[in-house]
Structure formats: C-alpha cells, structure tokens
Design a protein around this motif. Structure first.
Motif, PDB file in Angstrom:
ATOM      1  N   THR A 161       0.512  -1.155   0.113  1.00  0.00           N
ATOM      2  CA  THR A 161       0.008  -0.211   0.183  1.00  0.00           C
ATOM      3  C   THR A 161       0.756   1.222   0.122  1.00  0.00           C
ATOM      4  O   THR A 161       1.854   1.423   0.809  1.00  0.00           O
ATOM      5  CB  THR A 161      -0.844   0.049   1.275  1.00  0.00           C
ATOM      6  N   ASP A 163       0.942   5.483   0.122  1.00  0.00           N
ATOM      7  CA  ASP A 163      -0.071   6.822   0.014  1.00  0.00           C
ATOM      8  C   ASP A 163       0.632   7.864  -0.888  1.00  0.00           C
ATOM      9  O   ASP A 163       1.771   8.330  -1.016  1.00  0.00           O
ATOM     10  CB  ASP A 163       0.453   7.310   1.625  1.00  0.00           C
ATOM     11  N   ASP A 166       2.723  10.899  -0.227  1.00  0.00           N
ATOM     12  CA  ASP A 166       4.231  10.582  -0.034  1.00  0.00           C
ATOM     13  C   ASP A 166       4.817  10.587  -1.699  1.00  0.00           C
ATOM     14  O   ASP A 166       6.063  10.948  -1.704  1.00  0.00           O
ATOM     15  CB  ASP A 166       4.481   8.988   0.094  1.00  0.00           C
ATOM     16  N   SER A 172      -3.855  15.053  -3.390  1.00  0.00           N
ATOM     17  CA  SER A 172      -3.269  14.359  -2.180  1.00  0.00           C
ATOM     18  C   SER A 172      -4.539  13.566  -1.184  1.00  0.00           C
ATOM     19  O   SER A 172      -4.586  12.581  -0.559  1.00  0.00           O
ATOM     20  CB  SER A 172      -2.521  15.222  -1.350  1.00  0.00           C
ATOM     21  N   GLY A 175      -5.850   9.680  -1.196  1.00  0.00           N
ATOM     22  CA  GLY A 175      -5.259   8.667  -0.023  1.00  0.00           C
ATOM     23  C   GLY A 175      -4.362   7.682  -0.323  1.00  0.00           C
ATOM     24  O   GLY A 175      -3.329   7.823  -1.094  1.00  0.00           O
ATOM     25  N   LYS A 176      -4.848   6.529   0.030  1.00  0.00           N
ATOM     26  CA  LYS A 176      -3.968   5.222  -0.304  1.00  0.00           C
ATOM     27  C   LYS A 176      -4.224   4.427  -1.239  1.00  0.00           C
ATOM     28  O   LYS A 176      -5.681   4.269  -1.658  1.00  0.00           O
ATOM     29  CB  LYS A 176      -3.816   4.157   0.987  1.00  0.00           C
TER      30      LYS A 176
END
Length: 188
Positions: A161, A163, A166, A172, A175-176
């Motif tokens: 997973t 993000d 990052d 942004s 999320g993941k």
C-alpha cells in the motif's frame, strides 16, 4: 595431502552447486502472465480498480537462497487503465501521475527476506511521480517448474500500500492505493 585436496575439491563443488541454482528470469508480459493491478477508495464510497497494461522486469531467484533475490520492474505510467477513458485521462494529468513529466515508474529491490512457508518480504525503492520511497511488498511464492514449451517458470504474488501524499500528487485527497503484483517469470 590427498585427503585435504579431496576435501577442498568437494567444498568447491558444493559451493559451485549453490551458485549454479540461482537463475535469472524475465517477466512474462508477452504471454500476459504478469499483472500490476491497483485498488483505491473512491470518495470512501466504493473501490476504483485498474491496472498498468505495459511494464517489464526481471528477477534473479534461488529457492535455496531467497535473500539473494534481486528484482527490477519498470512501469509505463501512461498505460494506466481503469476501464474508463475519461478517468484514465484524469489519472494521467497533473492531478495524479503527471505522465507528461513522469512517464515511468520503477521498483528496485534492496532486501529480500525469506519468512518461511513460501512467504517473502521484499523491500525496495519505488519511484513514482519523480519521487523515490522505500516500500515493503508482502509476497508469496506461488510455484515453480517446467512449462509445456520446454521452459522453466517461477511465480509470485505480492501486495503493498502506498500513500499518494508521499509521492507529491496534487490530488493528495486520493489517499492510499493498494498495489497487487502477480508475477510469473521465464527462466533465461
């Protein structure tokens, strides 16, 4: 002296046999036996799934020395496919992948750990959207052996997973993202 020579020859033969079992594999993308899929939450209401259609890679693998495994995967980020042309255009835009500036993503393993019973932990550098971060892939060996065409194959499945924050995505809030890697390699 003769006994020492025989012992040395035996030790060299054993060492050579350990190195001889390592093999280099190329991902079977031509035969469509390798996949890079993704899954992301859509506004918290449902799942958006898709895949990258174009990628290549290679790995070196020895079942007796899993820790020596090396993996490299190159992904054509422009090949993102969520089964919806307009959404794919948006995913390629500056809100997400910015494929005009960053057309490729890449994974290079840095450490592989045999967890036993076919479980493998793969750590490596993942470059996406021009940013490189260390990620961990939880993998499982599916199997290995001869194929019907006279070759030899090894297959693995893995998940990780990431993000998007990052990787400096403008969106942004996305999320993941869960990545699923289904890899089958052909021994070279």
């Amino acid at each position: 002296m003769k006994k020492m020579t025989l012992t040395l020859v035996g030790l060299l033969a054993l060492t050579a046999s350990q190195f001889a079992t390592a093999a280099d594999y190329v991902l079977d993308t031509k035969g469509a036996h390798a996949f890079i899929n993704f899954k992301a939450s859509h506004l918290g209401y449902s799942w958006l799934t898709g895949r990258f259609n174009t990628f290549d890679g290679k790995f070196s693998y020895d079942a007796k020395n899993v820790g020596a495994t090396q993996i490299t995967v190159n992904i054509d980020a422009t090949s993102i496919d969520s089964n919806h042309a307009e959404r794919d255009k948006h995913l390629r835009s500056d809100d997400f992948l910015s494929t005009d500036k960053f057309p490729t993503a890449k994974f290079v393993s840095t450490k592989v750990t045999d967890k036993g019973e076919g479980k493998i932990e793969v750590k490596g550098d993942f470059t996406l959207h021009g940013v490189t971060k260390n990620i961990t892939i939880d993998a499982t060996k599916i199997g290995e052996g001869k194929d019907p065409w006279g070759g030899y194959r090894a297959g693995f499945a893995g998940t990780t997973t990431i993000d998007v924050a990052d990787y400096d995505f403008k969106a942004s809030w996305a999320g993941k993202i869960q990545l699923e890697l289904l890899i089958e390699g052909i021994k070279q």
